[in-house]
Design an enzyme around this catalytic site. Structure first.
Site, PDB file in Angstrom:
ATOM      1  N   CYS A   1       0.826  -1.215   0.000  1.00  0.00           N
ATOM      2  CA  CYS A   1       0.000   0.000   0.000  1.00  0.00           C
ATOM      3  C   CYS A   1       0.864   1.272   0.000  1.00  0.00           C
ATOM      4  CB  CYS A   1      -0.949  -0.048   1.190  1.00  0.00           C
ATOM      5  SG  CYS A   1      -2.408   0.981   1.015  1.00  0.00           S
TER       6      CYS A   1
ATOM      7  N   HIS B   1      -3.450  -6.148   1.921  1.00  0.00           N
ATOM      8  CA  HIS B   1      -3.297  -6.351   3.353  1.00  0.00           C
ATOM      9  C   HIS B   1      -3.892  -7.721   3.671  1.00  0.00           C
ATOM     10  CE1 HIS B   1      -2.497  -2.052   3.691  1.00  0.00           C
ATOM     11  NE2 HIS B   1      -3.636  -1.796   3.074  1.00  0.00           N
TER      12      HIS B   1
END
Lengths: 242, 445
Positions: free
Chosen positions: A96, A194
Site C-alpha cells: 500500500c 493487506h
C-alpha cells in the site's frame, strides 16, 4: 545449518501500522525459525540511519495520509541507499503506502504531491472512489493465487517497462482499470494487499525467504512447514466476494 | 465473631460459616451514623450497576465498600462486610453498596435498614418456568415492605419494576421515546439488531390488559400505556433523552432537574446504558456528586473492568469481552491472562459492523496467549484467520480448535472445560449479536 542468518529492516512500524501489515514480518520470522534460519528484525523510524550494507530484506507497510506525509519526507533522506539496494537485488516487500512511495509520487485528493523515492517507474493519483474489499488474484510468475484485502483510494499506474505482480481475478488491484495488481521488479514486491498478505499466502512468504538466502549464495533448507491452517485460510479467503 | 472471619479473598465461604454460627450476625456490624446503605436488586444488571455506582462514588471522594460481582446471597454479603470492617465490626465507610439476589432481599431488609433500594428490571428468559417472575416480583415487594422509609429507585421502562406496590418514595429512570433516534438511524451498520431480543408478553399489573408500546428499547423495556385501564409509564426523573453508540462506547444525555447532561461510557449495548443510568440515578439521589465526578467514575469503571459481561451458559457462568480493534483486544488479553484457570473462546466475524477487513488481528498482541497451555476455541466466519494469527503468535497448532459454527463451539467449550475453570468468550460485534439471537447468552443484560 545454524549459521543461516538474514537481516530484515522494518521501516516505520510506528507510523505505518493500521492495516495489520506487521503480520508479514511475523510470518517471515515464524517461517524462518521453522527452518533454522535466524531472522533479525531491526525497526527503522523517522531520522534513523539505515545501514544499507546490513540488510537482506526490507519491509514497508501502509498507513494513513498524515503518516504517509512524514514517511515521504523521511524517505527522501534515505532515497539513495534504498534505490541502490533495489538495483542490487535486495529483497523488498512493500504494501500500500510503502508500495506507492517506491514510485515517483503520490498525488493526494487536494493535489499535494508526496514524493516517492523514484526507484520504480510508477506513479499514484488519488481516485474519487475508495477501493475496499477482498481481492483474489493470480501471481504472474508462479500462476498461484494470492488473496488479501485492499483499502486504498490511490490509483497506481505502472510504466510499460514494469511488470505487475498479479492479474486480478476479483477486486480492483492497482487502479481498477487495467486488471493488474502490484509490481514485480528485480527482487521487489509491491502490492495493495493487506490481510496480512503473507500469512495466507505462504508460498509468497517462502519465495521471499528463498530469494533472500539465494542472494547471499545460501540454499533454502529443505524442511517442510505444516501449512494446514495457511491453506485452509487461503481457500476461505478465495471465496470472499465482498 | 466478626474478627474471626476477617480474612482472605473468598467471596462467600467466610460468610457462610459465620451465618451458620450466628443467624442474625449482620446486626452485629456497627455503622458510622452517616454511612448509607444502598441495595441493588432485580433480575439483571446488578453487578454492572453496583460496579459503576461504586466507581462514581469513589470518584466523588467517598469511602465505598461493595460485594464482589455475583456474591449476592447473604453469605457473600456478610463476607464483604467482614472484609471491610475492623475486628470490632466497625464499618467506616460512607457508602455500603450491595447487590442483592431477589430472594435474599427480604432476609436482608429484615435485619438492616437500607437508605435506598434500586430495582433494575424483571427479565424472564425463555427457559424459565411460567409464573416464576411473579414470585420474584413478590419477593422484592416483601423486601421493600420491611422498610417504609427507604427510597426506591425504579426502572420506569419495566412495568413490573415501575409499579411495584409500595408507599415508599420513588424515583424513576428510563429512556425518552426518541432516545434511540440517534442510535439506530444508521441502517447500514447493523446496530438495529439490538432490537431483535426475544419478545415478552407484557400485561398491565393493575387490570391485566395488554400494554401498548410507543417504543421498546430492549425486550419489554419501553414507553407503555395500558389498553384497558389507562395506566401509563410514570413520569421519569432521570431520563436518557438521547444516546449514540459506536463500536466501543455509548454517548448519552440524561435529563434531570430540567437540565440535560452529557456522559459517555466505554460499554456498548442498551442493557449497559440502563445499568449506567441506574447507577447515575442512585449516585445523584444519595450524594451531591457532580457531573464531572460521575464522568470520572464512568471512565474508571471501563478501565477497571474492561467491557466484561457475565452470562449464564447452561448453568455455569462465562464472561464475554467484545473485541473489535487491536488496542482493546490487547488490553483484554492482558487483563484476562492474569486470571488463574482462564479458558478462551474467540469468535471472529467479518460482517459490515465488525469491519470487513480482518487485518487488525495482526496488530493485536495475541502473543500474550503464547504461555497459555490449554486448548483455545476459535469460531466465527473468519475462524481460520484467527487460527492462523494464533499459530504465528507461537501457539501450538494442536491447541487451536477451529469450528466456524459459534453455537456448537460454545456448547463444546462449556462441556469440555472443568469446573474450576472460567470460560472467557471474546467475540466480535456480530458474533456477539449472533450469540444473543441464538439464545446462547441467557442473560446478557
Amino acid at each position: 545449518m545454524n549459521n543461516l542468518t538474514l537481516e530484515l529492516a522494518y521501516l516505520y512500524p510506528k507510523l505505518l501500522n493500521i492495516y495489520g501489515d506487521r503480520g508479514n514480518v511475523l510470518t517471515l520470522l515464524f517461517r524462518c525459525k521453522a527452518r533454522g534460519i535466524n531472522l533479525n528484525v531491526s525497526t527503522i523510524g523517522l531520522g534513523d540511519r539505515l545501514d544499507h550494507a546490513k540488510f537482506d530484506i526490507y519491509f514497508i507497510g501502509g498507513g494513513q495520509d498524515q503518516q504517509q506525509i512524514l514517511v515521504s519526507n523521511d524517505l527522501q533522506t534515505k532515497k539513495e541507499g534504498l534505490v541502490s539496494a533495489i538495483e542490487n537485488k535486495t529483497i523488498f516487500l512493500t504494501v500500500c503506502g510503502g508500495y506507492q512511495l517506491l514510485g515517483k509520487y503520490y498525488k493526494t485528493h487536494d493535489g499535494t504531491e508526496l514524493k516517492g523515492i523514484e526507484a520504480l517507474d510508477l506513479f499514484t493519483v488519488a481516485g474519487s472512489k475508495r477501493m475496499i474489499g477482498n481481492v483474489l488474484c493470480k501471481e504472474l510468475e508462479s500462476g498461484k493465487t494470492l488473496v488479501g484485502f485492499e483499502n486504498h483510494s490511490g490509483k497506481t499506474y505502472l510504466a510499460k517497462s514494469l511488470t505487475p505482480l498479479a492479474k486480478v481475478l476479483r477486486g480492483n488491484g492497482n487502479n481498477s482499470e487495467d486488471g493488474f495488481e502490484g509490481v514485480r521488479y528485480k527482487n521487489v514486491f509491491g502490492t495493495y494487499l493487506h490481510g496480512s498478505l503473507l500469512p495466507k499466502n505462504s508460498h509468497l512468504a517462502d519465495k521471499i525467504i528463498r530469494l533472500a538466502l539465494e542472494k547471499k549464495g545460501l540454499q533454502m533448507p529443505d524442511l517442510k512447514v505444516d501449512d494446514t491452517f495457511e491453506m485452509l485460510a487461503h481457500k476461505k479467503a478465495e471465496q470472499l466476494s465482498y | 465473631m466478626i474478627s474471626v472471619f476477617h480474612l482472605g479473598q473468598a467471596s462467600n465461604f467466610p460468610g457462610k460459616i459465620a451465618l451458620f454460627i450466628k443467624k442474625d450476625l449482620i446486626q452485629d456490624f456497627k455503622l458510622n451514623e452517616k454511612s448509607k446503605i444502598i441495595l441493588i436488586t432485580g433480575t439483571n444488571g446488578k453487578s454492572t450497576t453496583t460496579g459503576i455506582l461504586a466507581n462514581i462514588l469513589k470518584a466523588s471522594g467517598k469511602k465505598v465498600i461493595y460485594n464482589k460481582s455475583g456474591a449476592n446471597l447473604l453469605s457473600g454479603i456478610i463476607t464483604a462486610l467482614c472484609s471491610g470492617s475492623n475486628i470490632f465490626g466497625h464499618l467506616k465507610y460512607d457508602y455500603i453498596i450491595l447487590e442483592v439476589d431477589e430472594a435474599t432481599l427480604p432476609l436482608l431488609t429484615s435485619q438492616i435498614k437500607p437508605d435506598l433500594i434500586a430495582v433494575t428490571n424483571f427479565f424472564r428468559d425463555q427457559l424459565d418456568r411460567f409464573g416464576e417472575l411473579d414470585t420474584t416480583v413478590n419477593l422484592i415487594k416483601k423486601g421493600i415492605s420491611n422498610n417504609k422509609n427507604t427510597t426506591l429507585v425504579l426502572n420506569a421502562d419495566d412495568v413490573r419494576a415501575a409499579f411495584i406496590d409500595s408507599e415508599n418514595k420513588k424515583i424513576f429512570y428510563g429512556f425518552s421515546t426518541n432516545a434511540a433516534k440517534g442510535a439506530f438511524n444508521n441502517e447500514s451498520n447493523g446496530n438495529n439488531l439490538w432490537q431483535e431480543n426475544p419478545e415478552e408478553i407484557t400485561t398491565c399489573p393493575k387490570c391485566g390488559s395488554s400494554l401498548i408500546f410507543s417504543n421498546k428499547f430492549l425486550a419489554h423495556l419501553g414507553d407503555y400505556k395500558c389498553s384497558g385501564c389507562g395506566l401509563k409509564r410514570p413520569e421519569v426523573n432521570f431520563l436518557v433523552s438521547l444516546f449514540k453508540t459506536d463500536s466501543l462506547s455509548t454517548y448519552f444525555d440524561i435529563t434531570f432537574d430540567g437540565h440535560k447532561n452529557n456522559f459517555f461510557i466505554s460499554l456498548i449495548g442498551v442493557f449497559n446504558l440502563y445499568n449506567a443510568l441506574c447507577a447515575i440515578t442512585i449516585a445523584k439521589t444519595v450524594s451531591n456528586t457532580t457531573n464531572v465526578q460521575v464522568q470520572k467514575g464512568l471512565q474508571s469503571y471501563s478501565t477497571i473492568f474492561g467491557r466484561g459481561e457475565k452470562i449464564d451458559l447452561k448453568n455455569r457462568p462465562a464472561w464475554i469481552y467484545l473485541i473489535k480493534n487491536p488496542t482493546g483486544t490487547t488490553e483484554v488479553l492482558k487483563t484476562l491472562t492474569q486470571i488463574p484457570n482462564a479458558r478462551f473462546l474467540i469468535a471472529i466475524n467479518d460482517d459490515f459492523a465488525d469491519g470487513r477487513d480482518v487485518s487488525w488481528l495482526w496488530d493485536a498482541q495475541f502473543d500474550i496467549l503464547s504461555s497459555h497451555k490449554k486448548e483455545i476455541y476459535i469460531s466465527g466466519k473468519r475462524a481460520l484467520d484467527m487460527a492462523l494469527r494464533l499459530k504465528y503468535a507461537d501457539i501450538n497448532s494442536s491447541q487451536i480448535k477451529v469450528n466456524e459454527n459459534i453455537t456448537s463451539t460454545i456448547t463444546n467449550a462449556s462441556k469440555s472445560i472443568s469446573q474450576d475453570e472460567t470460560l472467557f468468550i471474546l467475540p466480535t460485534y456480530t458474533a456477539l449479536l449472533e450469540m444473543q439471537r441464538k439464545g446462547l447468552c441467557k442473560s446478557i443484560i
